[in-house]
Design a protein around this motif. Structure first.
Motif, PDB file in Angstrom:
ATOM      1  N   TRP A  31      42.986   9.002  19.058  1.00 17.50           N
ATOM      2  CA  TRP A  31      42.239  10.214  18.698  1.00 17.50           C
ATOM      3  C   TRP A  31      43.032  11.474  19.008  1.00 17.50           C
ATOM      4  N   HIS A  35      44.970  14.202  16.495  1.00 13.14           N
ATOM      5  CA  HIS A  35      44.532  15.600  16.593  1.00 13.14           C
ATOM      6  C   HIS A  35      45.725  16.526  16.849  1.00 13.14           C
ATOM      7  N   ARG A  50      48.063  16.665  13.682  1.00 14.37           N
ATOM      8  CA  ARG A  50      47.460  17.444  12.593  1.00 14.37           C
ATOM      9  C   ARG A  50      47.561  18.944  12.879  1.00 14.37           C
ATOM     10  N   ARG A  51      47.321  19.344  14.116  1.00 10.39           N
ATOM     11  CA  ARG A  51      47.418  20.771  14.458  1.00 10.39           C
ATOM     12  C   ARG A  51      48.861  21.254  14.391  1.00 10.39           C
ATOM     13  N   LEU A 110      39.934  11.348  12.107  1.00 13.51           N
ATOM     14  CA  LEU A 110      39.560  12.744  12.402  1.00 13.51           C
ATOM     15  C   LEU A 110      38.487  12.827  13.487  1.00 13.51           C
ATOM     16  N   LEU A 140      38.304  13.704  16.679  1.00  8.14           N
ATOM     17  CA  LEU A 140      38.138  14.916  17.485  1.00  8.14           C
ATOM     18  C   LEU A 140      37.776  16.141  16.644  1.00  8.14           C
ATOM     19  N   ASP A 141      38.017  16.097  15.337  1.00  7.04           N
ATOM     20  CA  ASP A 141      37.524  17.158  14.463  1.00  7.04           C
ATOM     21  C   ASP A 141      36.011  17.018  14.295  1.00  7.04           C
ATOM     22  N   GLU A 144      39.562  13.146  25.225  1.00  4.78           N
ATOM     23  CA  GLU A 144      40.994  13.339  24.985  1.00  4.78           C
ATOM     24  C   GLU A 144      41.730  12.875  26.229  1.00  4.78           C
TER      25      GLU A 144
END
Length: 186
Positions: free
Chosen positions: A27, A31, A34-35, A162, A164-165, A172
């Motif tokens: 996860w 995340h 992606r960021r 996705l 954590l989105d 985390e």
């Protein structure tokens, strides 16, 4: 070719490449990637399972530690915008590669550190980056990251994608944060 949640084929742009890494709980890895690479060449990112010997593993079976799979991230990227080497350097900055089968409080072979290469060039880069990382960044601990051929990939269940989105307050791993290291030698 990859298939979306409804079974429709997803076509990626010509010239795109895959990178597959494992750095603990998938996860947080997804995340962070992606960021970090949202507007820098990341085309797609999926969490899933790799490195085991069970067909079509489930999250529950992978977490049991009996399938041999690692929780992993597979990214599709544009090599004109971000290099495989850059993705691997980020990998070594965002987790602790010196703990075998562990990231923070997450313990088990599914949380191991691994780079799963897709061709000879990726293997060469992965081994080179790993060697430099050991000498220059993680000299106080032995890098335990496996560098292995990519084998069969299984997408994780839809609710993990996705995560954590969709769940901003979700778990985390505390070992997932960006460390500040100087650039690696050429």
């Amino acid at each position: 070719m990859r298939f979306g949640p409804e079974g429709a084929a997803i076509n990626y742009p010509a010239g795109s490449q895959k990178a597959t890494i494992a750095a603990g709980c998938f996860w947080g890895v997804e995340h962070m990637y992606r960021r970090a690479f949202k507007d820098q060449g990341l085309i797609d990112a999926r969490v899933g399972y790799i490195g085991g010997d069970t067909k079509n593993p489930s999250y529950r079976s992978v977490c049991s530690g009996t399938t041999g799979h690692a929780e992993a991230l597979q990214v599709v990227f544009d090599p004109e915008k971000v290099s495989y080497r850059q993705l691997l350097e980020y990998f070594y900055k965002m987790h602790d590669p010196t703990t075998a089968n562990r990231q923070g409080p997450d313990v088990g072979s599914q949380y191991r550190s691994g780079i799963f290469f897709h061709d000879e060039e990726q293997e060469k880069i992965a081994k080179d980056v790993t060697e430099k990382v050991q000498k220059e960044w993680w000299k106080d601990g032995k890098v335990a990251t496996e560098v292995l051929p990519a084998g069969e990939w299984y997408d994780a269940e839809t609710y993990h994608q996705l995560y954590l989105d969709k769940n901003p307050g979700g778990y985390e791993c505390p070992s997932h944060f960006l460390r500040k290291f100087p650039p690696l030698s050429s």
